[in-house]
Design an enzyme around this catalytic site. Sequence first.
Site, PDB file in Angstrom:
ATOM      1  N   HIS A 441       0.821  -1.208   0.000  1.00 62.03           N
ATOM      2  CA  HIS A 441       0.000   0.000   0.000  1.00 62.03           C
ATOM      3  C   HIS A 441       0.859   1.264   0.000  1.00 62.03           C
ATOM      4  O   HIS A 441       0.630   2.170   0.803  1.00 62.03           O
ATOM      5  CB  HIS A 441      -0.902   0.020   1.241  1.00 62.03           C
ATOM      6  CG  HIS A 441      -1.887  -1.090   1.307  1.00 62.03           C
ATOM      7  ND1 HIS A 441      -2.455  -1.515   2.503  1.00 62.03           N
ATOM      8  CD2 HIS A 441      -2.429  -1.870   0.336  1.00 62.03           C
ATOM      9  CE1 HIS A 441      -3.289  -2.507   2.262  1.00 62.03           C
ATOM     10  NE2 HIS A 441      -3.284  -2.747   0.963  1.00 62.03           N
ATOM     11  N   PRO A 442       1.860   1.406  -0.868  1.00 60.23           N
ATOM     12  CA  PRO A 442       2.703   2.601  -0.818  1.00 60.23           C
ATOM     13  C   PRO A 442       1.927   3.851  -1.240  1.00 60.23           C
ATOM     14  O   PRO A 442       1.127   3.826  -2.184  1.00 60.23           O
ATOM     15  CB  PRO A 442       3.827   2.286  -1.813  1.00 60.23           C
ATOM     16  CG  PRO A 442       3.222   1.299  -2.762  1.00 60.23           C
ATOM     17  CD  PRO A 442       2.284   0.469  -1.932  1.00 60.23           C
TER      18      PRO A 442
END
Length: 510
Positions: A441-442
């Site tokens: 989930h960057p």
Amino acid sequence: MDDYDFVIVGGGTAGCVLAARLSENPQASVLLLEAGAAHSPPEAAIPPAWPTLLQSPANWADVAADQTQARRPVAVARGRVLGGGSAINAMVFMRGHRSSYDRWIKEGAVGWGFDDLLPFFRRTETAPAHDPVLRGTCGPLTVGPATSPNPVLAACLDAAGEIGFPRAHDISGGREEGFGWTDLNVVAGRRQSAADAYLRPVMGRANLHVVVDAIVHRLLIDRHRCTGVEYSAGGALFRAGAGSEVVLTAGTIGTPKLLMLSGIGPAAELRSHGIEVVTDLPGVGENLQDHPYAFVIYRAAQPVPAAANNHGEALGLLRSDPGLDHPDLQLLFVDIPLTPPSAGGPESGYTIAASVMQPFSRGTVRLASSDPWEAPVVYPRYLGDPRDRAVMLTGLKIAREIGQAQALAPWRAAEALPGRDIDTDQALRHYADRTMQSYFHPVGTCRMGADAMCVVDTELRVQGIGGLRIADASVMPSIVSGNTNATVYAIAERAAALIGSRPAAATDRS
């Protein structure tokens, strides 16, 4: 050079939304460029097969450099196919808690609170199982809880209730804490990606052009205005002009890379690679955030039924400290042993994973060179802040407490990982350091706001460059307390509304 009104770089979740929305006006010509293929591997449509996609060409297969607490590399997945992350992810569709977005306002993103974004969240979805005031009723995505949840995950939810955690009616809606069944991007037993829901239904539009297997080398800048892009496809080099705007939707890793290749970013960093500085924007590539997770694995006392869904259709959102005013910890229940090969673990079992939802640690994305074909260098610095390590420790303890509840007794044989010999805080912290993984989930590397480190303003326009916006996860000022894909859809829907679909003749070129 071919000319269009809008050029969209990146055919992932946000790019598919923008291409569909901006091409609604038949007078506006739209080009969508995607580095990957037009179609995902066949396994992508089968919800429980998603782990196989991490080893497929549909994943860029980035590796985060040795910047974790344990000083080891960590795999970071991102989609390289039409649909992007929505085509290879685990199909969890949930908003962050409303406190996440209200925090954005405090961080300078005025007008981007939960209530501001709610119309755009609703625009993305048809969620018939939920409150129509909070949830959408006619959006392209059809979302809802699993129709036939795995019984071991139902037992995990019962176990969480047994030790005192509340049951959430709609944990994906953004207003509740507790444990419940999350919504999934699964329709009639098959994955529904952004390409499926938004792009493919409109591919026949004469004003929409989609080019796949296209690598964008740089943005074309003329007197501090973005006028188009240069890209290669099929072994040839092309230029595409944008009469109205170029919109970057290449993601948290791809978007800052392209900006820096184009001379937009930290001046010293650009000069170190021999790149001429067009605009010194020190925030490009900074502020990288992700959700790290660690896990407790149990051997099963009886065969766990084969997964019909995405393996992880139940989760909880809670506060690691009762004194907090927002949830910062997720517990995820998974019907298989969710371990990397290096961690070992049983062949059969189930997982209770803990993820830090509001990490304090910040990392960077940097260029490896000026070569557009070379992968950037990703430094997440997972668990680099001691506060994150404390939250992870709390999460693993709660995971163990849930795992030992009576509701799971029929399924529980023994704790395989970390193992009951890991019985001190120090040992459990060391275990988390050794086994922690990215939740993929960057966000945050081109953050929105008004200070000197912000890359875009609250209308998503890149500072100092006309005709250029960003509309992907990189603009998030801070990470939300939930899986990020639903938020990316909402950002893209709002970007489409901000941009409109004006053809070049109606656009202010100042």
